[in-house]
Design a protein around this motif. Structure first.
Motif, PDB file in Angstrom:
ATOM      1  N   MET A  13     -10.463  57.908  67.751  1.00 18.82           N
ATOM      2  CA  MET A  13     -11.367  57.418  68.799  1.00 18.82           C
ATOM      3  C   MET A  13     -10.797  56.184  69.483  1.00 18.82           C
ATOM      4  O   MET A  13     -10.824  56.067  70.707  1.00 18.82           O
ATOM      5  N   GLY A  14     -10.271  55.254  68.694  1.00 15.99           N
ATOM      6  CA  GLY A  14      -9.697  54.037  69.251  1.00 15.99           C
ATOM      7  C   GLY A  14      -8.502  54.328  70.136  1.00 15.99           C
ATOM      8  O   GLY A  14      -8.344  53.734  71.217  1.00 15.99           O
ATOM      9  N   GLY A  66     -24.515  51.670  57.009  1.00 13.67           N
ATOM     10  CA  GLY A  66     -23.490  50.649  57.165  1.00 13.67           C
ATOM     11  C   GLY A  66     -22.093  51.086  56.787  1.00 13.67           C
ATOM     12  O   GLY A  66     -21.116  50.736  57.467  1.00 13.67           O
ATOM     13  N   THR A  67     -21.968  51.863  55.716  1.00 19.36           N
ATOM     14  CA  THR A  67     -20.634  52.289  55.279  1.00 19.36           C
ATOM     15  C   THR A  67     -19.980  53.166  56.342  1.00 19.36           C
ATOM     16  O   THR A  67     -18.787  53.023  56.647  1.00 19.36           O
ATOM     17  N   LEU A  72     -15.719  53.739  60.184  1.00 20.22           N
ATOM     18  CA  LEU A  72     -15.360  54.241  61.510  1.00 20.22           C
ATOM     19  C   LEU A  72     -14.920  53.098  62.413  1.00 20.22           C
ATOM     20  O   LEU A  72     -13.904  53.197  63.111  1.00 20.22           O
ATOM     21  N   GLY A  73     -15.672  52.000  62.415  1.00 21.61           N
ATOM     22  CA  GLY A  73     -15.328  50.852  63.247  1.00 21.61           C
ATOM     23  C   GLY A  73     -13.987  50.248  62.875  1.00 21.61           C
ATOM     24  O   GLY A  73     -13.232  49.803  63.757  1.00 21.61           O
ATOM     25  N   ALA A  79      -6.803  51.011  65.606  1.00 17.10           N
ATOM     26  CA  ALA A  79      -6.111  51.741  66.674  1.00 17.10           C
ATOM     27  C   ALA A  79      -5.985  50.892  67.929  1.00 17.10           C
ATOM     28  O   ALA A  79      -4.932  50.862  68.573  1.00 17.10           O
ATOM     29  N   LEU A  80      -7.065  50.188  68.289  1.00 10.11           N
ATOM     30  CA  LEU A  80      -7.028  49.350  69.489  1.00 10.11           C
ATOM     31  C   LEU A  80      -5.972  48.255  69.372  1.00 10.11           C
ATOM     32  O   LEU A  80      -5.254  47.955  70.334  1.00 10.11           O
TER      33      LEU A  80
END
Length: 299
Positions: A13-14, A66-67, A72-73, A79-80
């Motif tokens: 995604m990033g 939260g996990t 994911l975050g 990646a960003l």
């Protein structure tokens, strides 16, 4: 193992969000985590805060999933920070091949999301057409240039994050239209904490508001939303068409001449075309692989 795969989805995604014309929401949808992502973001509210004070951190963490959000975050952030420079290099030096890969990815994603539409009548067709027209208009709009003041960056974060979680509408391309893509990408590469912090606050505000609307629509008007999202992705193909003619150029922040306004053209028949078609097929096959992978990990 489940968290490892989720982390990889975050990285994908990033990586997608760095490229103007490709949406991280598309990757989330193809990998089967789109609805859970929206619902998890939506769950961060006053009720969750009450849970924190009444039942403690553990109950709060579970109430906001939260996990899931943390793993994911973390993948998106990695990646960003790590891929921004590499993808920017490919955009500058091998644009046709990079766009060809993403064209195949989005084309296959249109099929993937479109087949999720269970009821296929005139309303769904109208929404699909409307989505394609809107995305096509955005994709062919001419970029502007604005001064990157803190208020502008805050507003840009709010707008871009809404596009980033919509399949087919790229947050990076919205930044490009606003003339803020390079300042934000440069801030990522140089770790400009002040600019990134302002952008993040704006993104958080936009995310909290828009995710609630999207989640509600997906739960109450699923087929209509899938039709609209399929249209968004189909319209965005105009932006990621690999072969373009540069009509005007500009100097970027490093003094390098880069394309400013471009139009789509037909490709020439050469070895470059063959490689582009191979990469296009690879992008489509990646979506099919992600679809099968998502189905396997969901069991």
């Amino acid at each position: 193992m489940k968290h490892f795969w989720l982390f990889l989805k975050g990285i994908a995604m990033g990586a997608a969000d760095v490229v103007p014309g490709v949406s991280g929401g598309t990757i989330a949808f193809v990998t089967g985590i789109y609805t859970e992502l929206l619902d998890s973001i939506k769950s961060i509210n006053l009720h969750a805060l009450k849970t924190l004070f009444k039942e403690g951190p553990r109950a709060f963490w579970q109430s906001i999933n939260g996990t899931f959000l943390l793993v994911l975050g973390s993948g998106i952030l990695l990646a960003l920070l790590s891929l921004a420079r590499g993808i920017h290099y490919l955009l500058m030096n091998y644009p046709v091949w990079l766009w060809a890969f993403f064209f195949g990815l989005i084309l296959a994603s249109c099929w993937h999301i479109g087949k999720e539409i269970k009821r296929r009548g005139l309303p769904q067709l109208a929404l699909l057409a409307a989505g394609a027209i809107v995305a096509g208009f955005i994709s062919t709009a001419s970029p502007t240039s604005v001064t990157a003041t803190p208020l502008i960056i805050l507003l840009a974060g709010s707008i871009a994050i809404c596009a980033m979680i919509l399949p087919g509408i790229s947050g990076s391309f919205i930044l490009l239209l606003m003339g803020l893509y390079e300042p934000v990408l440069g801030a990522v590469k140089q770790l400009d904490i002040q600019l990134l912090g302002t952008f993040a606050v704006g993104a958080l505000i936009g995310l909290m508001a828009f995710s609630r609307l999207l989640s509600w629509l997906l739960h109450h008007y699923k087929d209509a939303m899938f039709a609209l999202l399929t249209g968004f992705m189909a319209g965005s193909l105009l932006k990621v068409w690999p072969w373009k003619e540069t009509l005007s150029s500009r100097l970027n922040s490093q003094g390098v001449e880069v394309p400013f306004i471009q139009s789509n053209v037909l490709p020439d028949s050469d070895i470059s075309l063959l490689l582009a078609l191979v990469l296009m097929a690879a992008g489509a096959l990646l979506v099919l692989g992600l679809e099968r992978f998502a189905a396997g990990t969901a069991k």
